[in-house]
Design an enzyme around this catalytic site. Structure first.
Site, short mmCIF file in Angstrom:
data_model
loop_
_atom_site.label_atom_id
_atom_site.label_comp_id
_atom_site.label_asym_id
_atom_site.label_seq_id
_atom_site.Cartn_x
_atom_site.Cartn_y
_atom_site.Cartn_z
N ALA A 84 0.83 -1.21 0.00
CA ALA A 84 0.00 0.00 0.00
C ALA A 84 0.87 1.26 0.00
O ALA A 84 1.38 1.68 1.04
CB ALA A 84 -0.92 -0.02 1.22
N LEU A 85 1.01 1.81 -1.20
CA LEU A 85 1.80 3.03 -1.38
C LEU A 85 0.89 4.18 -1.84
O LEU A 85 0.90 5.27 -1.28
CB LEU A 85 2.91 2.76 -2.41
CG LEU A 85 3.79 3.94 -2.81
CD1 LEU A 85 4.70 4.36 -1.65
CD2 LEU A 85 4.69 3.56 -4.02
N ALA A 107 -2.03 10.90 -4.27
CA ALA A 107 -0.60 10.61 -4.41
C ALA A 107 -0.44 9.30 -5.18
O ALA A 107 -0.33 8.23 -4.60
CB ALA A 107 0.07 10.51 -3.04
N GLY A 108 -0.51 9.41 -6.51
CA GLY A 108 -0.37 8.23 -7.38
C GLY A 108 1.04 8.18 -7.93
O GLY A 108 1.94 7.65 -7.28
N GLU A 120 1.90 -0.38 -10.64
CA GLU A 120 3.32 -0.37 -10.24
C GLU A 120 4.07 0.74 -10.98
O GLU A 120 5.25 0.61 -11.32
CB GLU A 120 3.95 -1.75 -10.41
CG GLU A 120 3.33 -2.76 -9.45
CD GLU A 120 4.22 -3.89 -9.05
OE1 GLU A 120 5.44 -3.78 -9.13
OE2 GLU A 120 3.66 -4.93 -8.63
N ILE A 148 -5.48 -0.67 -3.94
CA ILE A 148 -4.70 -1.72 -3.30
C ILE A 148 -5.18 -3.10 -3.77
O ILE A 148 -6.31 -3.52 -3.49
CB ILE A 148 -4.75 -1.61 -1.75
CG1 ILE A 148 -4.36 -0.18 -1.34
CG2 ILE A 148 -3.85 -2.66 -1.12
CD1 ILE A 148 -3.05 0.35 -1.93
N THR A 149 -4.29 -3.76 -4.48
CA THR A 149 -4.61 -5.05 -5.09
C THR A 149 -4.72 -6.13 -4.01
O THR A 149 -3.89 -6.20 -3.12
CB THR A 149 -3.52 -5.43 -6.11
OG1 THR A 149 -3.33 -4.32 -6.99
CG2 THR A 149 -3.93 -6.65 -6.92
N GLN A 175 -8.43 -8.27 -33.16
CA GLN A 175 -8.61 -7.95 -34.59
C GLN A 175 -8.58 -9.22 -35.45
O GLN A 175 -9.38 -9.37 -36.38
CB GLN A 175 -7.52 -6.98 -35.03
CG GLN A 175 -7.74 -6.35 -36.38
CD GLN A 175 -8.92 -5.38 -36.38
OE1 GLN A 175 -9.34 -4.90 -35.33
NE2 GLN A 175 -9.47 -5.11 -37.55
#
Ligand code: CAA
Length: 396
Positions: free
Chosen positions: A130-131, A136-137, A370, A163-164, A343
């Site tokens: 968790a950053l 704040a990305g 990431e 948060i994954t 396609q």
């Protein structure tokens, strides 16, 4: 699989080849048949988690001294790549466990590693990272989450976004400012437990892809953290967070390669079986050129990802450069290749009867998470301009 810094970049060691075959067999047998349903229902695939954990593929990089398999970063990439080749959502199980635990390996002391890593290795807990925050990305250092001293420990307030595997993980590596006046050098890293009082989750995000991997916000409302929850020393959290991303961005590159390969394989098979104008569409040069470009790009991406894995495993100074380059290139390839696969399928590619639209939707996030590919290019350029060891110059 053990750390082998001398492996030949252009040919996998026997151990890595055997690992690939084993993960592929598991992915084909247990994950591929579930992939469309996981995407459709958006439910976390606990059956896939159990199958991966039973073989030690859910967190292959945990060192043997912490009950793990001791796989190197190339082994971790191979696992993620093979799982992503059938199901992007499922590939986030090994990828996120690695992202959550790498900060402990990079910045933690013996006590914190032996406290948490064996539980993850045994398949009894997952770990998220968790950053990012709502404001704040890309500019992650401008985070507002704040931990203030409380006796020997800390009180954490704030929130994290995107948060994954949030809500699935038992543990969270959380970066928070312990001294806002010091900027990045005032950021510290902590382990937060899912059952810590004051910790709660936002609603699951409704997403374009990777639907079987929940993405949620984390909220911290006066969460009390004992001193032993800090990873490394106070003020080292930013360095730990960045160094962890240097390692794990390679894994996102591997995920992208897997998604692209899955889409390419489906497109090749379809081009041979689909007939128009009295012959297989694979007989038309227009289709052949598309397939050729897709295959060339996938292999080039794979080679860059594997080289980046080797560089990061050896702890070389160019790990930041290669991690960013591999993630950036492979994810751009994945977006192009999966789009071209749709396609090749024509109208059939646009509907859910075939897997290529899912690969395309899942590929998009690899250009974003990431660190966006714009940030990766910034990181590559900064290191390029530094020159020398920062780019691996002088190494073949
Ligand atoms: N390793 C160690 N230190 C590093 C570093 C690295 N890779 N990158 C930067 N630093 C250090 C710098 O050396 C600098 O320290 P000094 O002041 O001592 O020199 C400090 O960090 C600040 O660096 P910059 O001046 O370069 O800072 P910046 O703000 O201009 O740029 C950035 C930093 C590279 C853009 C960084 O903010 C970044 O990587 N942003 C993207 C964030 C990101 O990847 N977020 C994804 C979160 S994970 C996720 O997606 C969630 C999920 O669940 C999948």
């Amino acid at each position: 699989m053990a750390n082998n810094p001398d492996f030949d970049l252009y040919q996998l060691s026997d151990e890595h080849s055997e690992l690939r075959a084993a993960v592929r067999a598991l992915a084909q047998a247990k994950i591929a048949p579930r992939a469309a349903e996981i995407d459709e229902t958006g439910e976390f695939p606990w059956d896939v988690y159990e199958a991966l954990a039973a073989s030690g593929f859910h967190a292959i990089s945990i060192p043997e001294e912490y009950e793990g398999s001791g796989g190197d970063n190339l082994a971790a990439c191979i696992v993620v790549e093979e799982v992503a080749g059938v199901c992007g959502s499922s590939s986030l199980i090994p990828a996120v466990n690695k992202l959550g635990t790498t900060p402990l390996l990079v910045g933690g002391d013996e006590a914190i590693k032996s406290r948490y890593l064996p539980e993850v290795a045994r398949g009894e807990a997952m770990f998220s990272y968790a950053l990012s925050e709502p404001e704040a990305g890309s500019d992650a250092a401008s985070m507002r989450s704040r931990a203030v001293r409380d006796g020997d420990g800390w009180i954490l307030n704030g929130n994290k976004r995107w948060i994954t595997n949030a809500g699935i993980s038992k543990y969270y590596t959380v970066m928070a400012s312990t001294d806002p006046d010091k900027g990045p050098k005032g950021i510290s890293a902590f382990v937060v437990h899912a059952d810590d009082p004051g910790f709660s989750l936002g609603a699951p995000e409704r997403k374009l892809g990777i639907k079987g991997s929940p993405t949620r916000e984390l909220y911290f409302d006066n969460v009390k953290l004992p001193a032993d929850r800090m990873i490394g020393a106070e003020g080292t959290g930013w360095n730990t967070a960045m160094k962890a991303l240097d390692v794990t961005r390679v894994g996102i590159g591997a995920q992208a390669v897997g998604l692209a390969q899955g889409a390419l394989d489906a497109a090749v098979a379809y081009a041979k079986e689909r007939s128009q104008f009295g012959k297989a569409i694979a007989d038309f040069q227009g289709i052949q050129f598309m397939l050729a470009d897709m295959a060339i790009e996938v292999e080039a991406a794979r080679q860059l990802v594997y080289r980046a894995a080797a560089v990061s495993e050896r702890g070389e100074a160019s790990a930041t450069y290669f991690g960013a380059a591999a993630k950036c290139f492979a994810s751009d390839v994945a977006m192009r290749v999966t789009t071209d696969a749709v396609q090749v399928f024509g109208g059939y590619g646009y509907v859910k009867d075939y897997p290529v639209e899912r690969f395309m939707r899942d590929a998009k996030i690899t250009q974003i998470y990431e660190g966006t590919n714009q940030i990766q290019r910034m990181v590559v350029a900064r290191n390029l301009l530094k020159g020398g060891a920062a780019t691996g110059a002088g190494l073949a």
